[in-house]
Design an enzyme around this catalytic site. Structure first.
Site, short mmCIF file in Angstrom:
data_model
loop_
_atom_site.label_atom_id
_atom_site.label_comp_id
_atom_site.label_asym_id
_atom_site.label_seq_id
_atom_site.Cartn_x
_atom_site.Cartn_y
_atom_site.Cartn_z
N ASP A 1 0.74 -1.12 -0.14
CA ASP A 1 -0.05 -0.13 -0.17
C ASP A 1 0.88 1.36 0.09
OD1 ASP A 1 -1.98 -1.65 0.25
OD2 ASP A 1 -2.98 -0.83 2.09
N HIS B 1 3.57 -2.59 3.02
CA HIS B 1 3.63 -1.04 2.59
C HIS B 1 4.95 -0.87 1.76
CE1 HIS B 1 0.55 -0.72 5.51
NE2 HIS B 1 0.00 0.39 4.93
#
Ligand SMILES: [Zn+2]
Length: 313
Positions: free
Chosen positions: A123, A267
């Site tokens: 992400d 992430h």
């Protein structure tokens, strides 16, 4: 024996591909069977490149019976490959969720008696440095993953984004500003503007949406569901979003919650993600040790969809 040098140009009309003409140089008396062009399909549809596909120039001996026919047959094969590549490419670039998952919230796939599969998701990118490091590791281990992008980051790093798509990874929408609370008109804008930019930069149309922070009650998820997005949550959180999480804890967080059909939250953007970069090879290697196969989120959804259809029969 008299040797003639003849230039033969075969024009191929390729539907959907920009008009391209293919020149086959024929030099009589120098036919080498091995010099015929390879017909292996391009391994990576995103990098499908006609110029590369149609190299090298072919030498043909037109006195050889059947050589011209072989050349024409090969051209037909290439045309088919290009058409297949295009179809795959289109399917991959314009992803609409399978019927069972449109407008639904998904935490993991429920696969019965299936080989062990897992989906890595990243992400908050695209992001300077770390996204490309992640790409390098994924490429090294031949793993395809899914990236949920933030619109304002995509605007900053469109070239990094293009690399992600070129490497065959799947893409999802993760809003423009990564907000946690907002009004309904802002929710629409957050998702639509990001979707538009993703399409402009990469040609990808995604129906995957990941709500920032996994928050499901601020209007973002409601709008996404109404638009038939699949709201993608996760089953294993590395907690790499917290910079206080050590690399070894991240690895443990992921592996402890591993299960087939699972979705791992990582992430690549939004901050310094060097710990994620450090943890990634260990996570991948351990999943491989445990017999897992890596799939993208669209592949994961399709597997469960196929299972649902099979069960329905
Ligand atoms: Zn996020």
């Amino acid at each position: 024996m008299t040797l003639l040098t003849i230039d033969v140009t075969i024009r191929v009309s390729l539907s959907g591909v920009q008009k391209t003409c293919l020149a086959l140089v024929a030099a009589a008396g120098s036919f080498v069977a091995g010099a015929l062009m390879p017909v292996d399909p391009p391994s990576e549809p995103a990098t499908l490149n006609l110029t590369n596909l149609l190299k090298p120039a072919v030498k043909l001996d037109l006195e050889f019976p059947g050589v011209k026919a072989i050349a024409i047959q090969r051209v037909e094969q290439w045309k088919n490959l290009i058409t297949q590549g295009e179809a795959q490419e289109r399917k991959r670039r314009i992803f609409s969720s399978p019927a069972s998952f449109q407008g639904k919230i998904v935490h993991q796939a429920e696969l019965v008696g299936h080989e062990k599969v897992i989906a890595l998701t990243f992400d908050d990118g695209p992001w300077i440095n770390t996204t490309e490091k992640v790409l390098k590791i994924l490429n090294q281990y031949q793993v395809k993953a899914t990236f949920f992008w933030i619109g304002k980051h995509l605007k900053l790093y469109p070239n990094i984004a293009k690399k992600v798509v070129a490497q065959g990874h799947a893409i999802g929408n993760h809003t423009w500003h990564h907000p946690y609370s907002l009004n309904p008109s802002e929710a629409t804008k957050e998702i639509e503007e990001t979707a538009t930019l993703i399409h402009q930069v990469t040609g990808v149309k995604t129906s995957l949406f990941r709500p920032p922070g996994g928050v499901l009650n601020n209007g973002l998820s409601a709008y996404a569901q109404q638009q038939k997005y699949t709201v993608m949550m996760w089953s294993a959180d590395s907690k790499d979003w917290n910079t206080a999480t050590s690399t070894s804890t991240m690895i443990d967080n992921v592996l402890r919650n591993a299960r087939s059909g699972g979705i791992v939250l990582l992430h690549d953007g939004g901050g310094n993600r060097w710990q994620t970069v450090e943890a990634l090879p260990v996570i991948i290697a351990e999943f491989k040790n445990r017999g897992y196969k890596f799939v993208t989120v669209p592949e994961l959804l399709q597997m469960e969809e196929n299972q649902i259809k099979l069960q329905a029969k």
